[in-house]
Scaffold this active site. Structure first.
Site, mmCIF file in Angstrom:
data_model
loop_
_atom_site.group_PDB
_atom_site.id
_atom_site.type_symbol
_atom_site.label_atom_id
_atom_site.label_comp_id
_atom_site.label_asym_id
_atom_site.label_seq_id
_atom_site.Cartn_x
_atom_site.Cartn_y
_atom_site.Cartn_z
ATOM 1 N N ALA A 184 -2.492 -4.108 -3.019
ATOM 2 C CA ALA A 184 -2.614 -5.460 -2.457
ATOM 3 C C ALA A 184 -2.314 -5.488 -0.967
ATOM 4 C CB ALA A 184 -1.671 -6.416 -3.186
ATOM 5 N N GLY B 38 4.528 -1.617 0.588
ATOM 6 C CA GLY B 38 4.019 -0.259 0.376
ATOM 7 C C GLY B 38 2.612 -0.079 0.901
ATOM 8 N N CYS B 39 1.768 -1.053 0.660
ATOM 9 C CA CYS B 39 0.374 -0.960 1.110
ATOM 10 C C CYS B 39 0.285 -1.032 2.633
ATOM 11 C CB CYS B 39 -0.467 -2.045 0.459
ATOM 12 S SG CYS B 39 -0.569 -1.834 -1.337
ATOM 13 N N THR B 40 1.170 -1.814 3.242
ATOM 14 C CA THR B 40 1.198 -1.883 4.701
ATOM 15 C C THR B 40 1.649 -0.545 5.273
ATOM 16 O OG1 THR B 40 1.574 -4.266 4.672
ATOM 17 C CG2 THR B 40 2.191 -3.100 6.691
ATOM 18 N N THR C 24 -1.331 1.938 4.781
ATOM 19 C CA THR C 24 -2.488 1.600 5.609
ATOM 20 C C THR C 24 -2.195 1.814 7.086
ATOM 21 O OG1 THR C 24 -3.368 0.124 3.934
ATOM 22 C CG2 THR C 24 -4.083 -0.275 6.193
#
Length: 159
Positions: free
Chosen positions: A44, A49-51, A54
Protein backbone atom coordinates in the site's frame (compact mmCIF):
# COMPACT_ATOMS: atom_id res chain seq x y z
CA UNK A 1 0.66 -22.26 5.79
CA UNK A 2 -0.79 -23.35 2.47
CA UNK A 3 0.04 -21.40 -0.63
CA UNK A 4 -2.97 -20.84 -2.86
CA UNK A 5 -0.93 -18.93 -5.41
CA UNK A 6 1.27 -20.28 -8.17
CA UNK A 7 4.79 -19.01 -7.70
CA UNK A 8 6.98 -18.01 -10.62
CA UNK A 9 10.64 -18.98 -10.87
CA UNK A 10 13.75 -17.91 -12.78
CA UNK A 11 13.43 -19.00 -16.39
CA UNK A 12 9.64 -18.52 -16.54
CA UNK A 13 8.21 -16.14 -19.09
CA UNK A 14 7.09 -12.99 -17.27
CA UNK A 15 3.31 -12.58 -17.51
CA UNK A 16 2.54 -9.62 -19.77
CA UNK A 17 0.44 -6.75 -18.48
CA UNK A 18 -0.82 -3.28 -19.28
CA UNK A 19 -1.56 -1.09 -16.27
CA UNK A 20 -2.18 2.61 -15.70
CA UNK A 21 0.54 4.68 -14.05
CA UNK A 22 0.24 7.58 -11.61
CA UNK A 23 -0.21 10.03 -14.51
CA UNK A 24 -2.98 8.05 -16.22
CA UNK A 25 -0.73 6.63 -18.96
CA UNK A 26 -0.80 2.96 -19.91
CA UNK A 27 2.42 1.02 -19.34
CA UNK A 28 2.78 -2.39 -21.03
CA UNK A 29 5.49 -4.89 -20.19
CA UNK A 30 5.70 -6.01 -23.83
CA UNK A 31 6.68 -2.44 -24.81
CA UNK A 32 9.78 -2.86 -22.63
CA UNK A 33 11.11 -5.91 -24.51
CA UNK A 34 14.79 -5.45 -25.20
CA UNK A 35 15.25 -3.85 -21.76
CA UNK A 36 15.95 -5.36 -18.37
CA UNK A 37 13.07 -4.62 -15.99
CA UNK A 38 12.65 -4.77 -12.20
CA UNK A 39 8.98 -5.13 -11.22
CA UNK A 40 8.17 -4.95 -7.53
CA UNK A 41 4.85 -5.43 -5.77
CA UNK A 42 4.15 -3.61 -2.51
CA UNK A 43 1.05 -3.67 -0.28
CA UNK A 44 0.00 0.00 0.00
CA UNK A 45 1.24 3.44 -1.02
CA UNK A 46 2.14 5.71 1.86
CA UNK A 47 2.60 3.04 4.54
CA UNK A 48 5.93 3.07 6.41
CA UNK A 49 7.37 -0.16 4.97
CA UNK A 50 6.29 0.59 1.42
CA UNK A 51 7.67 4.12 1.67
CA UNK A 52 11.01 2.76 2.90
CA UNK A 53 11.22 0.24 0.04
CA UNK A 54 10.04 2.64 -2.66
CA UNK A 55 12.36 5.45 -1.55
CA UNK A 56 15.19 2.90 -1.57
CA UNK A 57 14.39 2.17 -5.23
CA UNK A 58 14.24 5.93 -5.89
CA UNK A 59 17.60 6.51 -4.17
CA UNK A 60 19.25 3.64 -6.10
CA UNK A 61 17.60 4.35 -9.44
CA UNK A 62 20.74 5.91 -10.92
CA UNK A 63 22.82 2.77 -10.41
CA UNK A 64 19.97 0.49 -11.50
CA UNK A 65 19.45 2.54 -14.68
CA UNK A 66 23.21 2.64 -15.19
CA UNK A 67 23.19 -1.16 -15.18
CA UNK A 68 20.38 -1.10 -17.77
CA UNK A 69 17.33 -1.69 -15.53
CA UNK A 70 13.92 -0.04 -15.76
CA UNK A 71 11.99 -0.05 -12.44
CA UNK A 72 8.20 -0.40 -12.10
CA UNK A 73 6.29 -0.47 -8.81
CA UNK A 74 2.85 -2.13 -8.68
CA UNK A 75 0.18 -1.93 -5.98
CA UNK A 76 -3.58 -2.29 -5.63
CA UNK A 77 -3.89 1.46 -4.98
CA UNK A 78 -5.89 3.65 -7.34
CA UNK A 79 -4.25 6.12 -9.70
CA UNK A 80 -5.11 9.22 -7.59
CA UNK A 81 -3.47 7.75 -4.48
CA UNK A 82 -0.41 6.73 -6.51
CA UNK A 83 -0.14 10.23 -8.01
CA UNK A 84 -0.26 11.91 -4.58
CA UNK A 85 2.36 9.53 -3.16
CA UNK A 86 4.56 9.78 -6.28
CA UNK A 87 4.61 13.57 -5.94
CA UNK A 88 5.00 13.55 -2.14
CA UNK A 89 8.06 11.27 -2.28
CA UNK A 90 9.55 12.84 -5.46
CA UNK A 91 9.58 9.47 -7.21
CA UNK A 92 11.19 9.23 -10.63
CA UNK A 93 9.83 5.93 -11.92
CA UNK A 94 6.29 4.69 -12.68
CA UNK A 95 3.90 3.39 -10.05
CA UNK A 96 1.23 1.18 -11.61
CA UNK A 97 -2.32 0.57 -10.39
CA UNK A 98 -3.64 -3.01 -10.29
CA UNK A 99 -6.88 -2.51 -8.36
CA UNK A 100 -8.36 -5.76 -9.69
CA UNK A 101 -5.25 -7.68 -8.52
CA UNK A 102 -5.04 -9.60 -11.81
CA UNK A 103 -1.35 -8.86 -12.32
CA UNK A 104 -0.58 -9.51 -8.64
CA UNK A 105 -2.17 -12.95 -9.00
CA UNK A 106 -0.42 -13.69 -12.31
CA UNK A 107 2.92 -13.11 -10.56
CA UNK A 108 1.96 -14.95 -7.37
CA UNK A 109 2.18 -11.68 -5.44
CA UNK A 110 -1.25 -12.02 -3.85
CA UNK A 111 -2.34 -14.85 -1.61
CA UNK A 112 -1.92 -16.31 1.83
CA UNK A 113 0.92 -14.98 3.93
CA UNK A 114 1.92 -14.79 7.56
CA UNK A 115 1.42 -11.40 9.19
CA UNK A 116 2.36 -11.02 12.84
CA UNK A 117 1.94 -14.77 13.34
CA UNK A 118 -1.47 -15.00 11.68
CA UNK A 119 -2.30 -16.34 8.24
CA UNK A 120 -3.97 -13.67 6.15
CA UNK A 121 -4.70 -13.12 2.47
CA UNK A 122 -3.08 -10.09 0.94
CA UNK A 123 -0.29 -8.63 -1.15
CA UNK A 124 2.98 -10.55 -0.87
CA UNK A 125 5.90 -8.11 -1.07
CA UNK A 126 7.74 -9.46 -4.11
CA UNK A 127 10.31 -8.44 -6.71
CA UNK A 128 10.90 -9.83 -10.19
CA UNK A 129 13.81 -9.20 -12.52
CA UNK A 130 13.00 -9.67 -16.20
CA UNK A 131 15.59 -9.98 -18.97
CA UNK A 132 15.50 -8.46 -22.44
CA UNK A 133 13.62 -11.48 -23.84
CA UNK A 134 10.87 -11.27 -21.20
CA UNK A 135 12.10 -14.13 -18.99
CA UNK A 136 12.49 -13.96 -15.24
CA UNK A 137 16.04 -14.03 -13.94
CA UNK A 138 14.90 -13.47 -10.32
CA UNK A 139 11.58 -14.19 -8.59
CA UNK A 140 11.84 -13.01 -4.98
CA UNK A 141 8.89 -13.49 -2.61
CA UNK A 142 8.33 -12.23 0.94
CA UNK A 143 11.14 -9.70 0.67
CA UNK A 144 11.79 -7.28 3.51
CA UNK A 145 11.08 -3.59 2.97
CA UNK A 146 14.32 -2.54 4.65
CA UNK A 147 17.55 -3.53 2.94
CA UNK A 148 15.85 -5.21 -0.01
CA UNK A 149 17.24 -2.91 -2.70
CA UNK A 150 20.80 -3.35 -1.38
CA UNK A 151 20.31 -7.13 -1.44
CA UNK A 152 18.89 -6.94 -4.98
CA UNK A 153 21.82 -4.84 -6.17
CA UNK A 154 24.19 -7.55 -4.89
CA UNK A 155 22.19 -10.29 -6.65
CA UNK A 156 22.37 -8.26 -9.87
CA UNK A 157 26.12 -7.69 -9.51
CA UNK A 158 25.73 -3.92 -9.26
CA UNK A 159 27.71 -3.67 -5.99
Amino acid sequence: MTDTTTRLAAGDLAPDFTLTDQDGADVSLHDLRGQKVVVYFYPAAGTPGCTTETCDFRDNLGSLKGAGYTVLGISKDGVAKLKAWHDEESLTFPLLSDEGLDVHKAYGAYGEKSLYGKTVTGVIRSTFVIDEEGRLTQALYNVKATGHVASLRKKLGID
